[in-house]
Design a protein around this motif. Sequence first.
Motif, PDB file in Angstrom:
ATOM      1  N   ASP A 144      87.680 -37.815 111.697  1.00 48.82           N
ATOM      2  CA  ASP A 144      86.900 -38.702 110.670  1.00 48.82           C
ATOM      3  C   ASP A 144      86.531 -37.519 109.731  1.00 48.82           C
ATOM      4  O   ASP A 144      86.574 -37.829 108.424  1.00 48.82           O
ATOM      5  CB  ASP A 144      85.510 -38.888 111.378  1.00 48.82           C
ATOM      6  N   ALA A 145      86.382 -36.251 109.817  1.00 51.39           N
ATOM      7  CA  ALA A 145      86.219 -35.275 109.044  1.00 51.39           C
ATOM      8  C   ALA A 145      87.417 -35.173 108.016  1.00 51.39           C
ATOM      9  O   ALA A 145      86.965 -35.029 106.658  1.00 51.39           O
ATOM     10  CB  ALA A 145      85.934 -33.768 109.521  1.00 51.39           C
ATOM     11  N   LEU A 146      88.664 -35.170 108.527  1.00 48.05           N
ATOM     12  CA  LEU A 146      89.805 -35.083 107.788  1.00 48.05           C
ATOM     13  C   LEU A 146      89.818 -36.210 106.664  1.00 48.05           C
ATOM     14  O   LEU A 146      90.391 -36.239 105.696  1.00 48.05           O
ATOM     15  CB  LEU A 146      91.121 -35.014 108.704  1.00 48.05           C
ATOM     16  N   VAL A 147      89.695 -37.415 107.282  1.00 47.11           N
ATOM     17  CA  VAL A 147      89.672 -38.737 106.531  1.00 47.11           C
ATOM     18  C   VAL A 147      88.750 -38.541 105.269  1.00 47.11           C
ATOM     19  O   VAL A 147      89.156 -38.771 104.168  1.00 47.11           O
ATOM     20  CB  VAL A 147      89.407 -39.978 107.358  1.00 47.11           C
ATOM     21  N   PRO A 150      94.292 -43.654  93.004  1.00 47.35           N
ATOM     22  CA  PRO A 150      95.406 -44.334  92.917  1.00 47.35           C
ATOM     23  C   PRO A 150      96.630 -43.627  93.719  1.00 47.35           C
ATOM     24  O   PRO A 150      97.606 -44.232  94.159  1.00 47.35           O
ATOM     25  CB  PRO A 150      95.993 -43.820  91.437  1.00 47.35           C
ATOM     26  N   VAL A 151      96.561 -42.486  94.022  1.00 45.57           N
ATOM     27  CA  VAL A 151      97.482 -41.694  95.036  1.00 45.57           C
ATOM     28  C   VAL A 151      97.346 -42.369  96.306  1.00 45.57           C
ATOM     29  O   VAL A 151      98.359 -42.754  97.239  1.00 45.57           O
ATOM     30  CB  VAL A 151      97.163 -40.246  94.837  1.00 45.57           C
ATOM     31  N   ARG A 152      95.987 -42.593  96.969  1.00 38.73           N
ATOM     32  CA  ARG A 152      95.731 -43.105  98.118  1.00 38.73           C
ATOM     33  C   ARG A 152      96.376 -44.437  98.289  1.00 38.73           C
ATOM     34  O   ARG A 152      96.872 -44.861  99.096  1.00 38.73           O
ATOM     35  CB  ARG A 152      94.392 -42.998  98.390  1.00 38.73           C
ATOM     36  N   GLU A 153      95.870 -45.235  97.207  1.00 39.53           N
ATOM     37  CA  GLU A 153      96.620 -46.745  96.991  1.00 39.53           C
ATOM     38  C   GLU A 153      98.279 -46.484  97.150  1.00 39.53           C
ATOM     39  O   GLU A 153      98.743 -47.534  97.871  1.00 39.53           O
ATOM     40  CB  GLU A 153      96.156 -47.219  95.983  1.00 39.53           C
ATOM     41  N   TYR A 154      98.895 -45.750  96.203  1.00 40.48           N
ATOM     42  CA  TYR A 154     100.209 -45.527  96.721  1.00 40.48           C
ATOM     43  C   TYR A 154     100.821 -45.157  97.756  1.00 40.48           C
ATOM     44  O   TYR A 154     101.461 -45.748  98.441  1.00 40.48           O
ATOM     45  CB  TYR A 154     100.705 -44.465  95.374  1.00 40.48           C
ATOM     46  N   ILE A 155     100.206 -44.235  98.624  1.00 42.10           N
ATOM     47  CA  ILE A 155     100.605 -44.034  99.949  1.00 42.10           C
ATOM     48  C   ILE A 155     100.146 -45.049 101.029  1.00 42.10           C
ATOM     49  O   ILE A 155     101.040 -45.378 101.877  1.00 42.10           O
ATOM     50  CB  ILE A 155      99.763 -42.689 100.498  1.00 42.10           C
ATOM     51  N   ASP A 156      99.111 -45.789 100.516  1.00 39.40           N
ATOM     52  CA  ASP A 156      98.953 -47.177 101.541  1.00 39.40           C
ATOM     53  C   ASP A 156      99.924 -47.832 101.467  1.00 39.40           C
ATOM     54  O   ASP A 156     100.481 -48.675 102.272  1.00 39.40           O
ATOM     55  CB  ASP A 156      97.464 -47.562 101.499  1.00 39.40           C
ATOM     56  N   GLU A 157     100.305 -48.444 100.124  1.00 42.37           N
ATOM     57  CA  GLU A 157     101.401 -49.300  99.884  1.00 42.37           C
ATOM     58  C   GLU A 157     102.741 -49.235 100.471  1.00 42.37           C
ATOM     59  O   GLU A 157     103.465 -49.967 101.186  1.00 42.37           O
ATOM     60  CB  GLU A 157     101.502 -49.618  98.316  1.00 42.37           C
ATOM     61  N   SER A 158     103.008 -47.502 100.325  1.00 42.25           N
ATOM     62  CA  SER A 158     104.465 -47.255 100.932  1.00 42.25           C
ATOM     63  C   SER A 158     104.357 -47.439 102.249  1.00 42.25           C
ATOM     64  O   SER A 158     105.525 -47.454 103.031  1.00 42.25           O
ATOM     65  CB  SER A 158     104.826 -45.940 100.398  1.00 42.25           C
ATOM     66  N   ASP A 159     103.288 -47.014 102.902  1.00 44.65           N
ATOM     67  CA  ASP A 159     102.936 -47.081 104.503  1.00 44.65           C
ATOM     68  C   ASP A 159     103.265 -48.596 105.062  1.00 44.65           C
ATOM     69  O   ASP A 159     103.910 -48.926 105.912  1.00 44.65           O
ATOM     70  CB  ASP A 159     101.727 -46.654 104.995  1.00 44.65           C
ATOM     71  N   VAL A 160     102.778 -49.419 104.138  1.00 45.78           N
ATOM     72  CA  VAL A 160     102.836 -50.928 104.481  1.00 45.78           C
ATOM     73  C   VAL A 160     104.259 -51.405 104.478  1.00 45.78           C
ATOM     74  O   VAL A 160     104.917 -52.027 105.348  1.00 45.78           O
ATOM     75  CB  VAL A 160     101.792 -51.895 103.775  1.00 45.78           C
ATOM     76  N   ALA A 161     104.914 -51.045 103.466  1.00 45.66           N
ATOM     77  CA  ALA A 161     106.482 -51.353 103.013  1.00 45.66           C
ATOM     78  C   ALA A 161     107.256 -50.652 104.151  1.00 45.66           C
ATOM     79  O   ALA A 161     108.067 -51.416 104.703  1.00 45.66           O
ATOM     80  CB  ALA A 161     106.840 -50.869 101.846  1.00 45.66           C
TER      81      ALA A 161
END
Length: 85
Positions: free
Chosen positions: A35-38, A48-59
């Motif tokens: 939780d602390a790392l998150v 925007p970087v977090r969103e990009y990472i989340d999108e590439s993870d879903v793909a």
Amino acid sequence: MKQVNLTITFDEEKLSALKRYMSKKELDLDREMTDALVKLYEKYVPAPVREYIDESDVAASAPARSRRSSKPVTPKPAEEMEVAQ
């Protein structure tokens, strides 16, 4: 998403005390550290970087489509099926 293990150095006596008091409150050290790392990730990594990472993870986790021929399958007539049995 691929997971990694982190190794940190911490005073053994302090860690023992931390685990002891966390267990009295039924808390898990691994969960609390995750939780602390998150929170650090959300604080320092731009949205925007977090969103990009989340999108590439879903793909990456989406199932791959089959590479079969697009030729339609024609079912056998009922008479042929009965003869084959």
